[in-house]
Design a protein around this motif. Structure first.
Motif, PDB file in Angstrom:
ATOM      1  N   VAL A  61       0.846  -0.976   0.121  1.00  0.00           N
ATOM      2  CA  VAL A  61       0.050  -0.019  -0.216  1.00  0.00           C
ATOM      3  C   VAL A  61       0.927   1.287   0.090  1.00  0.00           C
ATOM      4  O   VAL A  61       1.763   1.385   1.074  1.00  0.00           O
ATOM      5  N   ASN A  69      -4.083  -4.500   6.263  1.00  0.00           N
ATOM      6  CA  ASN A  69      -4.619  -3.356   5.592  1.00  0.00           C
ATOM      7  C   ASN A  69      -6.039  -4.054   5.028  1.00  0.00           C
ATOM      8  O   ASN A  69      -6.349  -5.228   4.927  1.00  0.00           O
ATOM      9  N   PRO A  70      -6.735  -3.051   4.579  1.00  0.00           N
ATOM     10  CA  PRO A  70      -8.150  -3.460   4.282  1.00  0.00           C
ATOM     11  C   PRO A  70      -8.298  -4.443   2.957  1.00  0.00           C
ATOM     12  O   PRO A  70      -9.019  -5.378   2.823  1.00  0.00           O
ATOM     13  N   LYS A  71      -7.059  -4.243   2.087  1.00  0.00           N
ATOM     14  CA  LYS A  71      -7.179  -5.101   0.794  1.00  0.00           C
ATOM     15  C   LYS A  71      -6.937  -6.380   1.222  1.00  0.00           C
ATOM     16  O   LYS A  71      -7.528  -7.442   0.778  1.00  0.00           O
ATOM     17  N   LEU A  99     -14.077  -5.222   2.503  1.00  0.00           N
ATOM     18  CA  LEU A  99     -13.323  -4.113   1.902  1.00  0.00           C
ATOM     19  C   LEU A  99     -13.997  -2.606   2.157  1.00  0.00           C
ATOM     20  O   LEU A  99     -13.542  -1.797   2.788  1.00  0.00           O
ATOM     21  N   LEU A 100     -15.430  -2.772   1.806  1.00  0.00           N
ATOM     22  CA  LEU A 100     -16.154  -1.500   1.724  1.00  0.00           C
ATOM     23  C   LEU A 100     -16.507  -1.267   3.258  1.00  0.00           C
ATOM     24  O   LEU A 100     -16.547  -0.062   4.036  1.00  0.00           O
ATOM     25  N   LEU A 102     -14.628  -1.872   5.986  1.00  0.00           N
ATOM     26  CA  LEU A 102     -13.185  -1.581   6.707  1.00  0.00           C
ATOM     27  C   LEU A 102     -12.982   0.000   6.124  1.00  0.00           C
ATOM     28  O   LEU A 102     -12.371   0.735   6.994  1.00  0.00           O
ATOM     29  N   ARG A 103     -13.269   0.173   4.962  1.00  0.00           N
ATOM     30  CA  ARG A 103     -12.768   1.484   4.294  1.00  0.00           C
ATOM     31  C   ARG A 103     -13.733   2.634   4.703  1.00  0.00           C
ATOM     32  O   ARG A 103     -13.362   3.897   5.250  1.00  0.00           O
ATOM     33  N   PHE A 104     -15.035   2.212   4.489  1.00  0.00           N
ATOM     34  CA  PHE A 104     -15.792   3.545   4.871  1.00  0.00           C
ATOM     35  C   PHE A 104     -16.548   3.440   6.076  1.00  0.00           C
ATOM     36  O   PHE A 104     -16.989   4.194   6.828  1.00  0.00           O
ATOM     37  N   GLY A 107     -13.097   3.410   8.376  1.00  0.00           N
ATOM     38  CA  GLY A 107     -12.272   4.475   7.849  1.00  0.00           C
ATOM     39  C   GLY A 107     -10.797   4.050   7.569  1.00  0.00           C
ATOM     40  O   GLY A 107      -9.803   5.017   7.761  1.00  0.00           O
ATOM     41  N   LEU A 108     -10.547   2.874   7.449  1.00  0.00           N
ATOM     42  CA  LEU A 108      -9.066   2.403   7.288  1.00  0.00           C
ATOM     43  C   LEU A 108      -8.515   2.615   5.944  1.00  0.00           C
ATOM     44  O   LEU A 108      -9.219   2.687   5.137  1.00  0.00           O
TER      45      LEU A 108
END
Length: 108
Positions: A61, A69-71, A99-100, A102-104, A107-108
């Motif tokens: 990343v 990491n989220p991926k 993935l979504l 963790l990211r949204f 907020g990672l």
């Protein structure tokens, strides 16, 4: 040998090195049988190529190696879903959900 000659020689050698192994399977066809060990090893070639493409994207990343990491979490969820249920859509759904989420969501 001047620079132009050596450059053309390198071009020709590189062309032969990339073309001959590929053409050998077409030219030889069924005349040559590969040993069983090689045939079994070649079955894993697509999976190995896919892993070689996907795994670096999951671990790197921003040009840095990040194990958490989220991926990578999404990839693990997709692999788990594919192993457990053998449904072709569930890995997509599980991976994208993680993935979504963790990211949204986090907020990672």
């Amino acid at each position: 040998m001047n620079f132009d000659t050596s450059l053309w020689l390198v071009f020709i050698l590189i062309g032969l090195a990339t073309t001959l192994p590929r053409a050998s399977f077409i030219v030889l066809g069924n005349r040559v049988t590969l040993p069983g060990v090689v045939q079994r090893a070649l079955r894993y070639a697509p999976a190995a190529a896919l892993a070689a493409i996907v795994v670096p994207d999951l671990l790197v990343v921003g040009n840095e190696l990040q194990v958490f990491n989220p991926k990578l979490a999404a990839g693990c969820a997709a692999v788990t879903a594919s192993v457990l249920w053998r449904n072709p859509w569930l890995p997509f759904i599980a991976g994208m959900t993680v993935l979504l989420g963790l990211r949204f969501g986090l907020g990672l």
